[in-house]
Design an enzyme around this catalytic site. Structure first.
Site, short mmCIF file in Angstrom:
data_model
loop_
_atom_site.label_atom_id
_atom_site.label_comp_id
_atom_site.label_asym_id
_atom_site.label_seq_id
_atom_site.Cartn_x
_atom_site.Cartn_y
_atom_site.Cartn_z
CG PHE A 121 -9.93 -2.24 3.27
CD1 PHE A 121 -8.70 -1.95 3.86
CD2 PHE A 121 -10.62 -3.36 3.69
CE1 PHE A 121 -8.19 -2.76 4.87
CE2 PHE A 121 -10.12 -4.18 4.70
CZ PHE A 121 -8.91 -3.87 5.28
CG ASP B 41 -1.97 1.03 1.23
OD1 ASP B 41 -1.96 1.86 0.31
OD2 ASP B 41 -2.80 1.07 2.15
P1 5GP Z 1 2.07 -0.43 3.82
O1 5GP Z 1 3.18 -0.25 4.81
O2 5GP Z 1 2.53 -0.82 2.44
O3 5GP Z 1 1.15 0.78 3.78
O4 5GP Z 1 1.14 -1.55 4.44
C1 5GP Z 1 1.02 -2.79 3.90
C2 5GP Z 1 0.15 -3.66 4.79
O5 5GP Z 1 -1.11 -3.01 5.05
C3 5GP Z 1 -0.18 -4.95 4.10
O6 5GP Z 1 0.77 -5.94 4.35
C4 5GP Z 1 -1.55 -5.26 4.65
O7 5GP Z 1 -1.40 -5.96 5.86
C5 5GP Z 1 -2.16 -3.91 4.95
N1 5GP Z 1 -3.06 -3.48 3.86
C6 5GP Z 1 -2.83 -2.51 2.96
N2 5GP Z 1 -3.88 -2.37 2.10
C7 5GP Z 1 -4.79 -3.31 2.48
C8 5GP Z 1 -6.10 -3.68 1.97
O8 5GP Z 1 -6.65 -3.14 1.01
N3 5GP Z 1 -6.73 -4.70 2.63
C9 5GP Z 1 -6.18 -5.33 3.70
N4 5GP Z 1 -6.90 -6.31 4.24
N5 5GP Z 1 -4.96 -5.01 4.20
C10 5GP Z 1 -4.27 -4.01 3.59
#
Ligand code: 5GP
Length: 178
Positions: free
Chosen positions: A150, A101
């Site tokens: 999401f 993300d």
């Molecule tokens: P980042 O540090 O890249 O923002 O966070 C990544 C983590 O956020 C992923 O490993 C996941 O656990 C969570 N995450 C990010 N987007 C989503 C989403 O759309 N759905 C879900 N269930 N988890 C997400």
């Protein structure tokens, strides 16, 4: 009420994409010992399906981390809840991720694993959201770019539910009161 508004990556899509990604990975690491590193719990499904497409000498290891942040956004400040069992010295490491993300968590993880003396550290991710471009994380093997929604399924949860779905779907905002 439907729990999902749309299936954005079907079970077939995932299978076909993992065939392509695993063929590239097998070719790139031919003759080398490869250690796949997954982050619990989201990466469980993609790790299982990717690892089964690898030669039987491939190794798997796991980390559990928690990201300090407010609400649903990660901050990039990370605490290790369960560390790897493996010593990474001289190893070829491939981080297997469910979704990127902001990229903050992954950027921290990459630096952390690189500092442990691995021969190489690369990233494979099944899903990437548009915000991921804000933090430069070099993703060597990517499945799908998806919209900034999401999503749940195929390892991804909402309140620990929906991880077992074989596809990736946009969660109906009514489920979380949105
Ligand atoms: P980042 O540090 O890249 O923002 O966070 C990544 C983590 O956020 C992923 O490993 C996941 O656990 C969570 N995450 C990010 N987007 C989503 C989403 O759309 N759905 C879900 N269930 N988890 C997400």
């Amino acid at each position: 009420m439907n729990d999902f508004t749309k299936i954005i990556v079907s079970e077939n899509d995932i299978g076909r994409k993992l065939d392509v990604m695993s063929a590239q990975i097998r070719a790139d690491y031919a003759g080398k010992d490869l250690l796949l590193v997954g982050v619990l719990k989201g990466a469980v499904m993609v790790m299982a399906d990717l690892a089964r497409r690898m030669p039987p000498t491939v190794q798997m290891d796991w980390m559990a981390i928690s990201s300090y942040g407010s609400g649903t956004k990660s901050s990039g400040v990370v605490r290790i809840l369960k560390d790897l069992d493996a010593d990474l010295t001289g190893k070829h490491v491939l981080i297997v991720e469910d979704i990127i993300d902001s990229g903050l968590t992954l950027s921290w993880l990459l630096g952390n694993l690189q500092s442990r003396g691995a021969e190489s550290v690369e990233i494979a991710a099944l899903l990437r959201k548009p915000d991921a471009v804000k933090v430069e994380v070099p993703i060597k093997y990517l499945g799908f770019d998806i919209p900034n929604e999401f999503v749940v399924g195929y390892g991804l949860d909402f309140a620990e539910k929906y991880r077992t779905l074989p596809f990736v779907a946009i969660l109906n905002p009514e489920v979380y009161g949105g």
